[in-house]
Design an enzyme around this catalytic site. Structure first.
Site: not given
Ligand SMILES: O=P(O)(O)O[C@H]1O[C@H](CO)[C@@H](O)[C@H]1O
Ligand SMILES: Nc1nc2[nH]cnc2c(=O)[nH]1
Length: 298
Positions: A91, A93, A224, A248, A262
């Site tokens: 990812h 991030y 993401m 979610n 998470h």
């Protein structure tokens, strides 16, 4: 950090080296690549005659640092097709450059892969999408890409694809139709619907104002990841199928005291792993690889 084009140039030299190393370590020549999202690594367990490698042993591969992403590349057979499965993805991030985040896609292309299946965990913005549902990705909004955080930035490698690749229809319609048909036959049609996935940078989850903005923009689910891999796959001519496991409901109301974490995302992954596995396995079994036969197969 090195300027973006320098990052691309270093990746440019690595793709073939990594593909050659992998082809020297396994006899498998994959036709289908599967990228497993958070908590969905069990998809790799279904492969037969496995050869697997830790990312840390593969030259040029980044390392997975996120819980729920094992960090192993698994080759094997699934319903008569040779597949390669990423147990753990990269990812933006995590601090990886977008070249590194999408590095495996071009390696798979060089190994002969023709179809990419991407899976991810995502939060739902659409009222009709509940945790535990599966969203077949019809299209994506690549927010980072819209502001230039794009794996294709820098010098174009004409060997892989054009300078300005089209993205309309990057999620193969034929594969999406078959997936919806499979959902009916598996008796899980009520869990499965098509929708639009948005990628945001993360690692934080959305503020309520961000959730409301995304919802207003017509986004059905947000995550993401995934979009950069799909951009690179489309650029080099791979056929793409994507699905989001809805883990979610994104909080859209200031009255709502819920919040996402998470651990909860991974829990839904465990709950739905069998259904996701069935759907992907059946889709792979119906794929005609490098063949013009269109009867009941894609
Ligand atoms: O997109 P995948 O890898 O499934 O992971 C999703 O779940 C994590 C957040 O819980 C984020 O990494 C988000 O991208
Ligand atoms: N951005 C984002 N990624 C997710 N991955 C799983 N759930 C979510 C979410 O609600 N938002």
């Amino acid at each position: 950090d090195a300027p973006r084009d320098q990052i691309c140039l270093s990746c440019h030299d690595e793709y073939q080296k990594t593909a050659d190393w992998l082809m020297s370590q396994t006899k498998h020549r994959p036709q289908v690549a599967i990228i497993c999202g958070s908590g969905l690594g069990m998809l790799a367990d279904t492969l037969k005659c496995q050869d697997s490698f830790a990312y840390s042993d593969i030259p040029g591969f980044p390392q997975s640092t996120v819980q729920g992403h094992a960090g192993r590349l698994v080759f094997g057979e699934l319903k008569g097709k040779t597949c390669v499965c990423m147990q753990g993805r990269f990812h933006m991030y995590e601090g990886h450059s977008l070249c590194k985040t999408t590095f495996p896609v071009r390696v798979f292309k060089l190994m002969g892969v023709e179809t990419l299946i991407v899976t991810n965990a995502a939060g739902s913005l659409a009222d009709g999408l509940q945790p535990g549902d599966i969203m077949v990705i019809k299209d994506h909004v690549n927010f980072p890409g819209l502001v230039g955080l794009n794996p294709l930035c820098g010098p174009n490698d004409d060997k892989f694809g054009p300078r300005f690749p089209a993205m309309s229809g990057c999620y193969d319609k034929g594969l999406r139709c078959v997936a919806m048909e499979i959902a009916k036959q598996l008796g899980v049609a009520s869990l499965v619907q098509e929708g639009v996935y948005a990628m945001v940078g993360g690692p934080n989850f959305e503020s309520i104002a961000e959730a409301r903005l995304l919802h207003r923009l017509g986004v059905d689910a947000v995550g993401m990841s995934t979009a950069p891999e799909v951009v690179v796959a489309t650029h080099c001519g791979l056929r793409v199928f994507g699905l989001s496991l809805i883990t979610n409901k994104v909080v859209k109301s200031y009255e709502d005291s819920d919040s996402v974490n998470h651990e909860g995302v991974l829990e839904i992954g465990r709950l739905r792993s069998h259904t996701v596995q069935q759907l992907v396995t059946e889709l792979v079994s119906r794929m005609e690889i490098n063949n013009n036969n269109t009867n009941n197969a894609v």
